[in-house]
Design an enzyme around this catalytic site. Structure first.
Site, short mmCIF file in Angstrom:
data_model
loop_
_atom_site.label_atom_id
_atom_site.label_comp_id
_atom_site.label_asym_id
_atom_site.label_seq_id
_atom_site.Cartn_x
_atom_site.Cartn_y
_atom_site.Cartn_z
N TYR A 113 53.32 45.66 25.01
CA TYR A 113 53.00 45.19 23.66
C TYR A 113 51.48 45.09 23.60
CZ TYR A 113 52.59 42.15 19.59
OH TYR A 113 52.24 41.60 18.37
N ASP A 154 55.26 48.82 21.63
CA ASP A 154 54.45 48.72 20.42
C ASP A 154 53.00 48.83 20.85
OD1 ASP A 154 53.03 48.02 18.19
OD2 ASP A 154 53.96 46.06 17.90
N HIS A 255 59.45 46.29 12.32
CA HIS A 255 59.48 47.53 13.08
C HIS A 255 60.90 48.09 13.15
CE1 HIS A 255 55.47 47.06 15.22
NE2 HIS A 255 55.67 45.83 14.74
#
EC number: 3.1.11.2
Length: 275
Positions: A113, A154, A255
């Site tokens: 992330y 991500d 998302h």
């Protein structure tokens, strides 16, 4: 074998969505970001009851990553400092729970992330640049053993202009700056390929739509959730897609999941999936 990444923007808020999606799509390995909960509150039992193993690295209210797998999870490494000591500010970069990796089915699964960075002239952007440089060192260390790697998560970076709904509006803005793209490219080192772009070269392929400004309704999205594979796995990939339907649900994450289908191990006949 189906491997997926999904920023769920709070696992406790989205647990029913995730559970239903896993069952419906028969996902083998799922990497989650922004779990936003301490490890003691992560709903491990729900996944265990479905036949999954779970490895987590979380913190209260922010960040957090998890790996959920129907295969055994081995050699778990949490944070940068379990792989490399060859970087300054390592202790600071490891405080936020943003990276976890493990050996699963003879693949090194690396779930990240990447920091958002807030704005180009902020201290948070300096932190993001340091984090990406440390990721480069981390990946270099992992790759010394020539292990098949699946890097996913991500990334908070749109690699190209075609990954943004209106690129002219965001030139040199956060998540689209040339510096971020350069740092990501350096981290990948030419050995990890964006599998989505192998199968889907076109435009308007978004994985994230801001909650604000009616972004979903107007289809004003970005592609910032990625799956990168080393060549040994890439050659076994069948397809890669974004499951946009999940973004349309009631109280969704901002998302959508990204999924890659791989014939792995290469010599194996696909096993039937059971719960």
């Amino acid at each position: 074998m189906l491997v997926a990444t999904w920023n769920v923007n709070s696992i406790r808020s989205r647990i029913d969505h995730v559970k239903e999606w896993l069952i419906t799509n028969k996902i083998d390995i799922l990497c989650l970001q922004e779990t936003k909960t301490e490890d003691k509150f992560f709903p491990i039992e729900i996944f265990s009851d479905l036949g999954y193993e779970v490895s987590i690295s979380g913190q209260k209210s922010y960040n957090g990553v998890a790996i959920i797998s129907r295969f055994p999870i081995n050699d778990i490494k949490i944070g940068f400092n379990e792989v490399t000591n060859d970087y300054q500010d390592l202790s600071i970069l490891s405080e936020q729970k943003r990276i976890i990796s493990a050996d699963i089915n003879d693949i090194r699964i690396i779930n990240v992330y990447v920091p958002n960075g807030s704005s180009i002239n902020s201290d948070k952007f300096i932190y993001k640049k340091k984090w990406l440089k440390c990721l480069q060192v981390y990946l270099r260390e992992i790759n010394k053993n020539n292990t098949p790697i699946c890097l996913l998560g991500d990334f908070n970076i749109a690699p190209e202009d075609r990954d943004i709904h209106t690129p002219s509006r965001y030139e040199e803005s956060i998540m689209a700056s040339s510096k971020e793209r350069e740092l990501l490219k350096d981290a990948l080192g030419g050995e990890l390929e964006d599998v989505f772009r192998i199968f889907e070269p076109g435009e308007k392929n978004w994985s994230w739509w801001d909650y604000r400004h009616s972004a979903w309704e107007r289809d004003k999205g970005w592609r910032i959730d990625h799956i990168y594979l080393t060549e040994d796995i890439l050659s076994c990939a069948n397809s890669c897609w974004i499951d946009k339907e999940q973004r349309s649900r009631e109280k969704p994450s901002d998302h959508a999941p990204v999924v890659v289908d791989i014939n792995w191990p290469p010599s194996d006949i696909e096993n039937e999936f059971f719960f």
